[in-house]
Design a protein around this motif. Structure first.
Motif, short mmCIF file in Angstrom:
data_model
loop_
_atom_site.label_atom_id
_atom_site.label_comp_id
_atom_site.label_asym_id
_atom_site.label_seq_id
_atom_site.Cartn_x
_atom_site.Cartn_y
_atom_site.Cartn_z
N PRO A 16 5.25 10.69 1.63
CA PRO A 16 4.95 9.37 1.08
C PRO A 16 5.14 8.26 2.10
O PRO A 16 6.08 8.27 2.88
CB PRO A 16 5.95 9.23 -0.07
CG PRO A 16 7.05 10.19 0.26
CD PRO A 16 6.40 11.33 0.97
N VAL A 17 4.20 7.32 2.09
CA VAL A 17 4.25 6.16 2.98
C VAL A 17 4.14 4.90 2.12
O VAL A 17 3.28 4.81 1.24
CB VAL A 17 3.10 6.18 4.00
CG1 VAL A 17 3.13 4.91 4.86
CG2 VAL A 17 3.16 7.42 4.86
N THR A 33 9.94 3.51 2.89
CA THR A 33 9.34 4.81 3.22
C THR A 33 10.43 5.85 3.43
O THR A 33 10.31 7.00 3.01
CB THR A 33 8.46 4.71 4.47
OG1 THR A 33 7.38 3.80 4.21
CG2 THR A 33 7.87 6.07 4.85
N LEU A 38 -7.68 -1.41 4.63
CA LEU A 38 -8.09 -0.03 4.32
C LEU A 38 -9.36 0.39 5.06
O LEU A 38 -9.65 1.59 5.13
CB LEU A 38 -8.29 0.12 2.81
CG LEU A 38 -7.00 -0.03 1.98
CD1 LEU A 38 -7.34 -0.07 0.49
CD2 LEU A 38 -6.03 1.11 2.27
N TYR A 87 0.86 -1.19 0.00
CA TYR A 87 0.00 0.00 0.00
C TYR A 87 0.89 1.23 0.00
O TYR A 87 1.83 1.32 0.79
CB TYR A 87 -0.91 0.00 1.23
CG TYR A 87 -1.81 -1.21 1.32
CD1 TYR A 87 -3.06 -1.22 0.72
CD2 TYR A 87 -1.39 -2.36 1.98
CE1 TYR A 87 -3.88 -2.34 0.78
CE2 TYR A 87 -2.19 -3.48 2.06
CZ TYR A 87 -3.44 -3.47 1.45
OH TYR A 87 -4.24 -4.59 1.52
N PHE A 132 -11.69 3.53 4.27
CA PHE A 132 -11.01 4.48 3.38
C PHE A 132 -11.92 4.90 2.24
O PHE A 132 -12.55 4.07 1.59
CB PHE A 132 -9.74 3.83 2.82
CG PHE A 132 -9.04 4.66 1.78
CD1 PHE A 132 -8.32 5.79 2.14
CD2 PHE A 132 -9.12 4.33 0.44
CE1 PHE A 132 -7.67 6.56 1.19
CE2 PHE A 132 -8.46 5.08 -0.52
CZ PHE A 132 -7.74 6.20 -0.15
N SER A 188 0.92 5.55 -0.29
CA SER A 188 0.16 6.79 -0.29
C SER A 188 0.57 7.65 -1.48
O SER A 188 1.55 7.37 -2.17
CB SER A 188 0.40 7.57 1.00
OG SER A 188 1.72 8.08 1.02
N ASN A 189 -0.18 8.70 -1.72
CA ASN A 189 0.19 9.67 -2.75
C ASN A 189 1.59 10.18 -2.44
O ASN A 189 1.90 10.57 -1.32
CB ASN A 189 -0.82 10.82 -2.73
CG ASN A 189 -0.69 11.72 -3.94
OD1 ASN A 189 0.39 12.18 -4.28
ND2 ASN A 189 -1.81 11.99 -4.58
N THR A 190 2.46 10.16 -3.45
CA THR A 190 3.87 10.49 -3.22
C THR A 190 4.15 11.99 -3.24
O THR A 190 5.30 12.41 -3.14
CB THR A 190 4.74 9.83 -4.30
OG1 THR A 190 4.31 10.27 -5.60
CG2 THR A 190 4.65 8.31 -4.22
#
Length: 260
Positions: free
Chosen positions: A12-13, A210, A31, A4, A34, A6-8
């Motif tokens: 970012p994750v 990350t 999720l 998974y 979400f 996240s939006n970078t």
């Protein structure tokens, strides 16, 4: 191993999550409720995340057409119907590249990209969909072209959701790249052949990838992290937050400077 990301665009994750199944219950449980944008390949298991807006990946659509034309000689390409679908993908990528090169340094980049996409990408996607609809009746369903067209027909409407927000990317290649270190490394994981080993690997890879995504020197960060984790209350979210790779408390000598 589920991944998974996240939006970078900020903070970012990248999280790896080991499960012993590919069941749709995995993304659903992970999720939860979400309700943002969820960009994936065509795996139907993600449909279990019912509150999310699905955004499909152009790279996976393109791959089906590319696999058909890759082995064709120049003469055969002239009569190929698959090259048309492939060229639509190339036109879209060309537009995305032009947007990135022309405006990515602008602070209003996503707003600009949103407006230009509505103007130029939307009609291009509609043309792509029209091509697929015209070709499907004449293609054998089990043929490579028939399968490519069927995949495109199912997922192009979802790809159009990229028009809803300028911060959305045209594909999920970032996630594909993030999973590669694990895929390559697992050939050497002879010691991690249990579920506990896989779970431990997921935690380690989550921390390392990350950190890399946030432009942190991984080796220095790991030493810093392990040293400071022993000094804080693990139940204190503020203290943990200060150790995150994007925290302003991270020492400057751990950050990779942008090359100018």
């Amino acid at each position: 191993m589920w991944l998974y990301m996240s939006n970078t665009n900020s903070k970012p994750v990248i999280l790896y999550d080991y499960q012993n199944t590919r069941s749709s219950s995995c993304p659903k449980n992970f999720l939860g409720d979400f309700s943002g944008y969820l960009q994936t390949d065509g795996y139907s298991g993600y449909n279990s995340v019912s509150n999310a807006t699905r955004v499909y990946c152009l790279a996976h659509i393109r791959r089906h057409f590319y696999n058909i034309i890759a082995e064709l000689d120049e003469e055969a390409l002239k009569d190929s119907r698959a090259i048309i679908g492939f060229n639509f993908c190339e036109q879209i990528y060309k537009l995305e590249k032009e947007l990135r090169e022309s405006y990515s340094s602008d602070e209003n980049y996503y707003e600009i990209r949103y407006k230009i996409r509505v103007e130029k990408l939307a009609p291009l996607l509609d043309e792509f969909i029209d091509y697929v609809e015209r070709e499907i009746p004449n293609a054998l369903p089990r043929s490579p072209l028939g399968k490519a067209l069927d995949y495109a027909k199912k997922h192009l409407p979802g790809l159009k959701n990229v028009l809803l927000d300028g911060s959305l990317e045209i594909d999920n290649n970032a996630a594909e790249r993030a999973i590669k270190p694990f895929v390559i490394g697992r050939k050497n994981f002879l010691f991690a052949n249990t579920a506990k080993g896989a779970t431990s690997s997921a935690i380690i890879y989550s921390i390392i990838e990350t950190a890399k995504a946030n432009n942190i020197v991984v080796e220095k960060y790991l030493v810093y992290l392990f040293d400071n984790l022993s000094k804080i209350d693990m139940q204190d979210s503020d203290s943990l937050g200060n150790l995150m790779p994007w925290s302003h408390k991270i020492p400057e000598d751990m950050k990779i400077k942008d090359k100018k």
